[in-house]
Design a protein around this motif. Structure first.
Motif, PDB file in Angstrom:
ATOM      1  N   ASN A   1       0.828  -1.206   0.000  1.00  0.00           N
ATOM      2  CA  ASN A   1       0.000   0.000   0.000  1.00  0.00           C
ATOM      3  C   ASN A   1       0.861   1.255   0.000  1.00  0.00           C
ATOM      4  N   GLU A   2       1.972   1.252   0.708  1.00  0.00           N
ATOM      5  CA  GLU A   2       2.864   2.407   0.741  1.00  0.00           C
ATOM      6  C   GLU A   2       3.539   2.614  -0.610  1.00  0.00           C
ATOM      7  N   ALA A   3       3.872   1.540  -1.309  1.00  0.00           N
ATOM      8  CA  ALA A   3       4.556   1.651  -2.594  1.00  0.00           C
ATOM      9  C   ALA A   3       3.643   2.250  -3.660  1.00  0.00           C
ATOM     10  N   GLU A   4       2.354   2.085  -3.537  1.00  0.00           N
ATOM     11  CA  GLU A   4       1.429   2.635  -4.520  1.00  0.00           C
ATOM     12  C   GLU A   4       1.389   4.149  -4.462  1.00  0.00           C
ATOM     13  N   GLY A   5       1.657   4.743  -3.305  1.00  0.00           N
ATOM     14  CA  GLY A   5       1.592   6.192  -3.147  1.00  0.00           C
ATOM     15  C   GLY A   5       2.886   6.900  -3.457  1.00  0.00           C
ATOM     16  N   VAL A   6       3.963   6.196  -3.702  1.00  0.00           N
ATOM     17  CA  VAL A   6       5.262   6.805  -3.962  1.00  0.00           C
ATOM     18  C   VAL A   6       5.356   7.220  -5.421  1.00  0.00           C
ATOM     19  N   GLU A   7       5.753   8.475  -5.630  1.00  0.00           N
ATOM     20  CA  GLU A   7       5.915   8.969  -6.994  1.00  0.00           C
ATOM     21  C   GLU A   7       7.379   8.831  -7.391  1.00  0.00           C
TER      22      GLU A   7
END
Length: 55
Positions: free
Chosen positions: A39-45
């Motif tokens: 879930n955290e990796a999905e929000g990283v640009e």
């Protein structure tokens, strides 16, 4: 010296129960941690260029 099986057997059974409990808890926690990082990796640009690549 005689082995006292009345004491050894319950201690071994308790130790086995604790090991099983810890293994199950560890697997459950592992799934939660993996889901958290997914879930955290999905929000990283991601950036297309390097930050110090100015000419």
């Amino acid at each position: 010296m005689e082995v006292n099986w009345k004491i050894i057997v319950p201690i071994v059974m308790i130790a086995i129960a604790i090991v099983i409990f810890l293994i199950r808890k560890n697997l459950k926690d592992k799934k939660q941690v993996e889901q958290y990082f997914i879930n955290e990796a999905e929000g990283v640009e991601t950036e297309e260029t390097e930050p110090n690549n100015e000419i």
